[in-house]
Design a protein around this motif. Structure first.
Motif, PDB file in Angstrom:
ATOM      1  N   TRP A  56       0.827  -1.212   0.000  1.00  0.00           N
ATOM      2  CA  TRP A  56       0.000   0.000   0.000  1.00  0.00           C
ATOM      3  C   TRP A  56       0.859   1.258   0.000  1.00  0.00           C
ATOM      4  O   TRP A  56       0.548   2.238  -0.669  1.00  0.00           O
ATOM      5  CB  TRP A  56      -0.950   0.006   1.204  1.00  0.00           C
ATOM      6  N   MET A  57       1.932   1.226   0.754  1.00  0.00           N
ATOM      7  CA  MET A  57       2.797   2.405   0.808  1.00  0.00           C
ATOM      8  C   MET A  57       3.343   2.695  -0.584  1.00  0.00           C
ATOM      9  O   MET A  57       3.277   3.830  -1.074  1.00  0.00           O
ATOM     10  CB  MET A  57       3.931   2.184   1.823  1.00  0.00           C
ATOM     11  N   THR A  58       3.851   1.669  -1.267  1.00  0.00           N
ATOM     12  CA  THR A  58       4.376   1.849  -2.623  1.00  0.00           C
ATOM     13  C   THR A  58       3.283   2.368  -3.553  1.00  0.00           C
ATOM     14  O   THR A  58       3.481   3.319  -4.315  1.00  0.00           O
ATOM     15  CB  THR A  58       4.904   0.498  -3.171  1.00  0.00           C
ATOM     16  N   ARG A  59       2.124   1.739  -3.456  1.00  0.00           N
ATOM     17  CA  ARG A  59       1.017   2.090  -4.348  1.00  0.00           C
ATOM     18  C   ARG A  59       0.572   3.547  -4.140  1.00  0.00           C
ATOM     19  O   ARG A  59       0.308   4.269  -5.103  1.00  0.00           O
ATOM     20  CB  ARG A  59      -0.140   1.129  -4.059  1.00  0.00           C
ATOM     21  N   LEU A  60       0.488   3.967  -2.877  1.00  0.00           N
ATOM     22  CA  LEU A  60       0.025   5.336  -2.616  1.00  0.00           C
ATOM     23  C   LEU A  60       1.060   6.377  -3.016  1.00  0.00           C
ATOM     24  O   LEU A  60       0.730   7.397  -3.608  1.00  0.00           O
ATOM     25  CB  LEU A  60      -0.352   5.502  -1.143  1.00  0.00           C
ATOM     26  N   VAL A  61       2.324   6.136  -2.673  1.00  0.00           N
ATOM     27  CA  VAL A  61       3.363   7.104  -3.035  1.00  0.00           C
ATOM     28  C   VAL A  61       3.394   7.270  -4.552  1.00  0.00           C
ATOM     29  O   VAL A  61       3.387   8.385  -5.083  1.00  0.00           O
ATOM     30  CB  VAL A  61       4.741   6.668  -2.481  1.00  0.00           C
ATOM     31  N   THR A  62       3.378   6.144  -5.255  1.00  0.00           N
ATOM     32  CA  THR A  62       3.416   6.185  -6.717  1.00  0.00           C
ATOM     33  C   THR A  62       2.154   6.835  -7.280  1.00  0.00           C
ATOM     34  O   THR A  62       2.226   7.718  -8.144  1.00  0.00           O
ATOM     35  CB  THR A  62       3.555   4.747  -7.281  1.00  0.00           C
ATOM     36  N   GLY A  63       1.017   6.421  -6.769  1.00  0.00           N
ATOM     37  CA  GLY A  63      -0.272   6.921  -7.282  1.00  0.00           C
ATOM     38  C   GLY A  63      -0.446   8.409  -7.027  1.00  0.00           C
ATOM     39  O   GLY A  63      -0.914   9.149  -7.903  1.00  0.00           O
ATOM     40  N   ILE A  64      -0.065   8.855  -5.839  1.00  0.00           N
ATOM     41  CA  ILE A  64      -0.236  10.273  -5.510  1.00  0.00           C
ATOM     42  C   ILE A  64       0.701  11.126  -6.362  1.00  0.00           C
ATOM     43  O   ILE A  64       0.297  12.125  -6.947  1.00  0.00           O
ATOM     44  CB  ILE A  64      -0.002  10.530  -4.000  1.00  0.00           C
ATOM     45  N   GLN A  65       1.961  10.705  -6.466  1.00  0.00           N
ATOM     46  CA  GLN A  65       2.908  11.530  -7.239  1.00  0.00           C
ATOM     47  C   GLN A  65       2.626  11.472  -8.749  1.00  0.00           C
ATOM     48  O   GLN A  65       2.973  12.406  -9.471  1.00  0.00           O
ATOM     49  CB  GLN A  65       4.352  11.141  -6.925  1.00  0.00           C
ATOM     50  N   ALA A  66       1.963  10.410  -9.214  1.00  0.00           N
ATOM     51  CA  ALA A  66       1.586  10.356 -10.631  1.00  0.00           C
ATOM     52  C   ALA A  66       0.521  11.414 -10.932  1.00  0.00           C
ATOM     53  O   ALA A  66       0.543  12.053 -11.979  1.00  0.00           O
ATOM     54  CB  ALA A  66       1.076   8.967 -10.999  1.00  0.00           C
ATOM     55  N   ARG A  67      -0.397  11.608  -9.980  1.00  0.00           N
ATOM     56  CA  ARG A  67      -1.483  12.588 -10.179  1.00  0.00           C
ATOM     57  C   ARG A  67      -1.098  13.996  -9.773  1.00  0.00           C
ATOM     58  O   ARG A  67      -1.623  14.962 -10.284  1.00  0.00           O
ATOM     59  CB  ARG A  67      -2.708  12.169  -9.372  1.00  0.00           C
ATOM     60  N   LEU A  68      -0.205  14.098  -8.782  1.00  0.00           N
ATOM     61  CA  LEU A  68       0.221  15.408  -8.260  1.00  0.00           C
ATOM     62  C   LEU A  68       1.745  15.447  -8.319  1.00  0.00           C
ATOM     63  O   LEU A  68       2.426  15.236  -7.318  1.00  0.00           O
ATOM     64  CB  LEU A  68      -0.233  15.578  -6.796  1.00  0.00           C
TER      65      LEU A  68
END
Ligand code: THG
Length: 271
Positions: A56-68
């Motif tokens: 989850w940590m990997t997924r959120l860091v990646t997902g958030i920085q992809a959008r923002l």
């Protein structure tokens, strides 16, 4: 004042539900809202997910920085493997939340400090647990500042956290934390202070009122960063105003810009 958005934390019911449901969009929305509200960092804590925390940590860091793409994150976990995953996925200078004076924690976290060179939050607790006494917390903070300096971490990347206890449990918790921060900044110029400010109001009604007032008290004593809810508009307007009053807003530029954009008018609907 550096604002670290606190809302992506799995101890919050809505975040826990989004994680359980695999609802990455809801989590990214929390990131987007906090960033739009003016946060400088977003805390990401998925600790209650236990065996899926690292993913989850990997997924959120990646997902958030992809959008923002501009967003910077504070990677917050008791689990060193999750810290490592978050730092590895992060682009730009992350904040590592946190190192403590606990021997095992130091051993697990120092290699990450060396490899990723993040800004580092140093919590003033050690193997004897949470300390009530100001002198003990000061001493732990001092020891961590010196340890990080020996590791080559510049003072500008060190954020000492005095740990804020709820005033509902400990009447002088607010004042003690301010005193610890004063002493640390006087002894180690250039080092920053940070706190999980909303802990101060835990267990009391109208928490925002308490957090808003404590933020101003702490800013006038030189607090550099706070983990808070940036969706609290009055908090953010207060911070903007206090920055100006403390001489941190040359030409009152940010204040006047906010005025022109209608952001000082809290009775109006948000723009
Ligand atoms: N120092 C550092 N990091 C920290 C803390 C700290 N990280 C976690 C925490 N403390 C700061 N983050 C939060 C996040 C949410 C809340 C408070 C602090 C909060 N939660 C509601 C509550 O406790 O009542 C939950 C309500 C809900 O379910 O939504 O207010 O001190 N370095």
């Amino acid at each position: 004042m550096i604002i670290v958005g606190e809302r992506i934390n799995s101890t919050r019911t809505s975040i826990q539900e989004a994680l359980q449901a695999g609802d990455e969009e809801a989590l990214v929305r929390e990131a987007r809202d906090q960033w739009a509200a003016g946060a400088d960092y977003l805390d990401v804590n998925t600790a209650t997910m236990l065996d899926t925390e690292v993913e989850w940590m990997t997924r959120l860091v990646t997902g958030i920085q992809a959008r923002l793409p501009e967003a910077l994150l504070a990677i917050d976990s008791p689990n060193a493997a999750a810290l490592e995953a978050g730092l590895r996925a992060h682009r730009g200078r992350a904040m590592l939340n946190s190192i403590t004076g606990e021997r095992e924690r130091i051993e697990a976290v120092l290699p990450l400090v060396r490899e990723f060179q993040p800004r580092v939050i140093a919590l003033t607790m050690d193997d004897e647990g949470l300390q009530r006494e100001a002198d003990k917390r000061f001493a732990i903070g001092a020891r961590l500042i010196e340890l990080l300096a020996r590791e080559g971490v510049p003072p500008d990347n060190v954020f000492v956290d005095p740990l804020i206890f709820p005033v509902s449990a400990e009447g002088d918790a607010g004042r003690i934390a301010l005193d610890i921060m004063d002493k640390l900044k006087a002894a180690y110029p250039g080092v920053h202070t940070i706190c999980g400010l909303s802990n101060v109001s835990h267990g009391l009604p109208v928490r925002r009122q308490i957090n808003q007032v404590y933020m101003l008290m702490a800013m006038s004593r030189g607090l550099d960063a706070a983990i808070v809810d940036p969706l609290d508009q009055r908090m953010m307007v207060n911070v903007l105003t206090a920055r100006m009053l403390l001489g941190q807003d040359p030409g009152c530029k940010a204040y006047l810009t906010a005025y022109r954009q209608g952001r000082l008018n809290l009775d109006a609907p948000p723009p």
